[in-house]
Design a protein around this motif. Structure first.
Motif, PDB file in Angstrom:
ATOM      1  N   LEU A  46      10.885  -2.608   5.022  1.00 51.21           N
ATOM      2  CA  LEU A  46      11.474  -2.450   6.204  1.00 51.21           C
ATOM      3  C   LEU A  46      12.759  -1.793   6.062  1.00 51.21           C
ATOM      4  N   GLU A  47      13.673  -1.186   6.321  1.00 53.66           N
ATOM      5  CA  GLU A  47      15.408  -0.639   6.285  1.00 53.66           C
ATOM      6  C   GLU A  47      16.089  -1.109   6.955  1.00 53.66           C
ATOM      7  N   THR A  48      16.395  -2.935   7.363  1.00 50.02           N
ATOM      8  CA  THR A  48      16.930  -2.813   9.307  1.00 50.02           C
ATOM      9  C   THR A  48      18.183  -2.346   8.912  1.00 50.02           C
ATOM     10  N   GLU A  49      18.649  -2.269   9.916  1.00 45.86           N
ATOM     11  CA  GLU A  49      20.026  -1.794  10.474  1.00 45.86           C
ATOM     12  C   GLU A  49      19.804  -1.866  12.119  1.00 45.86           C
ATOM     13  N   PRO A  50      21.156  -2.206  12.454  1.00 49.27           N
ATOM     14  CA  PRO A  50      21.699  -2.587  13.963  1.00 49.27           C
ATOM     15  C   PRO A  50      21.397  -0.647  14.757  1.00 49.27           C
ATOM     16  N   VAL A  51      20.228  -0.490  15.607  1.00 45.77           N
ATOM     17  CA  VAL A  51      20.135   0.659  16.225  1.00 45.77           C
ATOM     18  C   VAL A  51      20.069   0.595  17.345  1.00 45.77           C
ATOM     19  N   ASP A  52      20.530   1.482  17.901  1.00 45.83           N
ATOM     20  CA  ASP A  52      20.863   1.737  19.833  1.00 45.83           C
ATOM     21  C   ASP A  52      19.350   2.564  20.030  1.00 45.83           C
ATOM     22  N   LEU A  53      18.838   1.743  20.552  1.00 42.97           N
ATOM     23  CA  LEU A  53      17.166   2.464  21.532  1.00 42.97           C
ATOM     24  C   LEU A  53      17.499   3.190  22.415  1.00 42.97           C
ATOM     25  N   ARG A  54      19.091   3.487  22.796  1.00 44.83           N
ATOM     26  CA  ARG A  54      19.030   4.576  23.565  1.00 44.83           C
ATOM     27  C   ARG A  54      19.375   5.919  23.149  1.00 44.83           C
ATOM     28  N   ASP A  55      20.161   5.913  21.337  1.00 44.69           N
ATOM     29  CA  ASP A  55      20.100   7.287  20.794  1.00 44.69           C
ATOM     30  C   ASP A  55      19.096   7.250  20.880  1.00 44.69           C
ATOM     31  N   VAL A  56      18.254   6.679  20.119  1.00 40.99           N
ATOM     32  CA  VAL A  56      16.591   7.351  19.779  1.00 40.99           C
ATOM     33  C   VAL A  56      16.821   7.877  20.274  1.00 40.99           C
ATOM     34  N   ALA A  57      16.360   7.332  21.632  1.00 44.51           N
ATOM     35  CA  ALA A  57      15.596   7.993  23.411  1.00 44.51           C
ATOM     36  C   ALA A  57      16.173   9.169  23.149  1.00 44.51           C
ATOM     37  N   ASP A  58      17.621   9.719  22.939  1.00 38.48           N
ATOM     38  CA  ASP A  58      18.245  10.667  23.668  1.00 38.48           C
ATOM     39  C   ASP A  58      17.999  11.674  22.058  1.00 38.48           C
ATOM     40  N   ALA A 102      12.581   5.954  29.470  1.00 40.96           N
ATOM     41  CA  ALA A 102      13.831   4.438  30.624  1.00 40.96           C
ATOM     42  C   ALA A 102      13.919   3.793  29.225  1.00 40.96           C
ATOM     43  N   VAL A 103      14.754   2.983  28.560  1.00 42.80           N
ATOM     44  CA  VAL A 103      15.532   2.301  28.061  1.00 42.80           C
ATOM     45  C   VAL A 103      16.216   1.131  29.139  1.00 42.80           C
ATOM     46  N   ARG A 104      14.839  -0.329  28.396  1.00 42.01           N
ATOM     47  CA  ARG A 104      16.156  -1.475  29.573  1.00 42.01           C
ATOM     48  C   ARG A 104      16.597  -2.528  28.371  1.00 42.01           C
ATOM     49  N   GLY A 105      17.474  -2.917  28.569  1.00 39.71           N
ATOM     50  CA  GLY A 105      17.770  -4.343  27.624  1.00 39.71           C
ATOM     51  C   GLY A 105      18.447  -5.302  28.382  1.00 39.71           C
ATOM     52  N   SER A 106      17.754  -6.464  27.365  1.00 39.71           N
ATOM     53  CA  SER A 106      18.068  -7.638  27.935  1.00 39.71           C
ATOM     54  C   SER A 106      17.185  -8.485  28.721  1.00 39.71           C
ATOM     55  N   VAL A 107      15.891  -8.034  28.255  1.00 40.97           N
ATOM     56  CA  VAL A 107      15.168  -8.180  29.326  1.00 40.97           C
ATOM     57  C   VAL A 107      14.344  -9.534  28.903  1.00 40.97           C
ATOM     58  N   ALA A 108      14.261 -10.546  30.015  1.00 46.46           N
ATOM     59  CA  ALA A 108      14.130 -12.318  29.744  1.00 46.46           C
ATOM     60  C   ALA A 108      12.211 -12.239  29.264  1.00 46.46           C
ATOM     61  N   VAL A 109      11.842 -12.639  28.430  1.00 47.13           N
ATOM     62  CA  VAL A 109      10.568 -12.784  28.406  1.00 47.13           C
ATOM     63  C   VAL A 109      10.014 -14.296  28.445  1.00 47.13           C
ATOM     64  N   THR A 110       9.046 -14.931  28.756  1.00 41.78           N
ATOM     65  CA  THR A 110       8.916 -16.428  28.228  1.00 41.78           C
ATOM     66  C   THR A 110       8.342 -16.087  26.551  1.00 41.78           C
ATOM     67  N   ALA A 111       8.617 -17.411  25.858  1.00 37.91           N
ATOM     68  CA  ALA A 111       8.973 -16.344  24.588  1.00 37.91           C
ATOM     69  C   ALA A 111       7.493 -18.380  24.065  1.00 37.91           C
ATOM     70  N   GLY A 112       6.784 -18.440  23.690  1.00 37.79           N
ATOM     71  CA  GLY A 112       5.943 -19.251  23.640  1.00 37.79           C
ATOM     72  C   GLY A 112       5.577 -20.312  23.633  1.00 37.79           C
ATOM     73  N   GLY A 113       4.971 -21.263  23.638  1.00 31.62           N
ATOM     74  CA  GLY A 113       5.137 -22.563  23.825  1.00 31.62           C
ATOM     75  C   GLY A 113       4.847 -23.129  25.362  1.00 31.62           C
ATOM     76  N   ALA A 114       4.232 -22.242  26.441  1.00 29.71           N
ATOM     77  CA  ALA A 114       4.300 -22.384  27.357  1.00 29.71           C
ATOM     78  C   ALA A 114       3.921 -23.600  27.884  1.00 29.71           C
TER      79      ALA A 114
END
Length: 252
Positions: free
Chosen positions: A85-97, A153-165
């Motif tokens: 992977l060649e990673t960098e900050p990517v805005d999903l809104r731009d990708v969707a557009d 639709a693009v949604r940012g900052s969606v809170a989900v439970t992360a493991g160890g429940a």
């Protein structure tokens, strides 16, 4: 053994078929996009310099993707099937557009709506992510009637439970989501399973299998994300990809 392959990396018949099916799908998708943008001058739009620059960039991007796709299926002796992977900050809104612009050019009569909610930046492989989203939209258009609306639709900052429940070690993680919804005929559980995994028990391609969504799942999972499919007969289909908002290490 082929002298261009390293020990332990021989291609068996099923794996070779899978690679070729994925390659053909990716080449078809890129060629369709290139043809769409290349036809702009024939539509009397060549007087818009900004649009022409955008078209040339998209054509170059797709040509580069085709080159990389071929290299991955027919790697050199020192190359592997899955590139890092060649990673960098990517805005999903731009990708969707960008994906919506591509398909709007290819299917101008198709109503495609866009929805945004919150920041949507992830650390990801930009080229790989763009083609995953493009495959999502292409899949929606292929399996719905002409003129049927699609929503991205693009949604940012969606809170989900992360493991160890339940053991006191769980927490809340932030995710970024992109979903593609259609109003097509929908699918039952068996159709969903075939769409997300088009290979049968022997590794062969099943008729009507979803190569595009399989590519999407591979890309998303390499980024530490997940793919969800929600559908029912007569109620349309929604495919959602969710990514962590933290950095991922290259190649993992």
């Amino acid at each position: 053994m082929n002298m261009h392959q390293r020990p332990g990396h021989e291609l068996h018949g099923h794996e070779r078929q899978q690679r070729l099916e994925v390659l053909l799908h990716e080449l078809r998708t890129s060629l369709t996009t290139i043809r769409g943008w290349a036809e702009l001058p024939l539509q009397g739009l060549s007087d818009d310099p900004e649009l022409m620059v955008r078209a040339l960039r998209r054509i170059q991007d797709e040509a580069d993707h085709m080159h990389q796709a071929v290299q991955q299926v027919f790697p050199r002796a020192d190359a592997s099937w899955v590139r890092p992977l060649e990673t960098e900050p990517v805005d999903l809104r731009d990708v969707a557009d960008e994906a919506v612009a591509d398909l709007g050019l290819l299917d101008p009569e198709r109503p495609i709506a866009r929805e945004n909610s919150g920041r949507a930046t992830v650390v990801a492989d930009n080229r790989m992510l763009r083609h995953a989203v493009r495959n999502l939209l292409d899949n929606a258009l292929r399996h719905t009637p002409a003129g049927s609306p699609v929503t991205v639709a693009v949604r940012g900052s969606v809170a989900v439970t992360a493991g160890g429940a339940g053991d006191g070690t769980g927490g809340v993680a932030q995710r970024v989501e992109l979903s593609v919804s259609d109003r097509g005929p929908g699918m039952g559980p068996q159709d969903i399973a075939r769409l997300t995994s088009p290979y049968d028990e022997d590794g062969r391609i099943e008729p009507g299998g979803g190569i595009g969504l399989t590519i999407v799942r591979r890309v998303v999972e390499r980024h530490g994300g997940e793919v969800r499919v929600s559908s029912a007969p007569g109620r349309g289909t929604t495919v959602t990809v969710a990514f962590p908002t933290v950095s991922v290490s290259s190649g993992n």
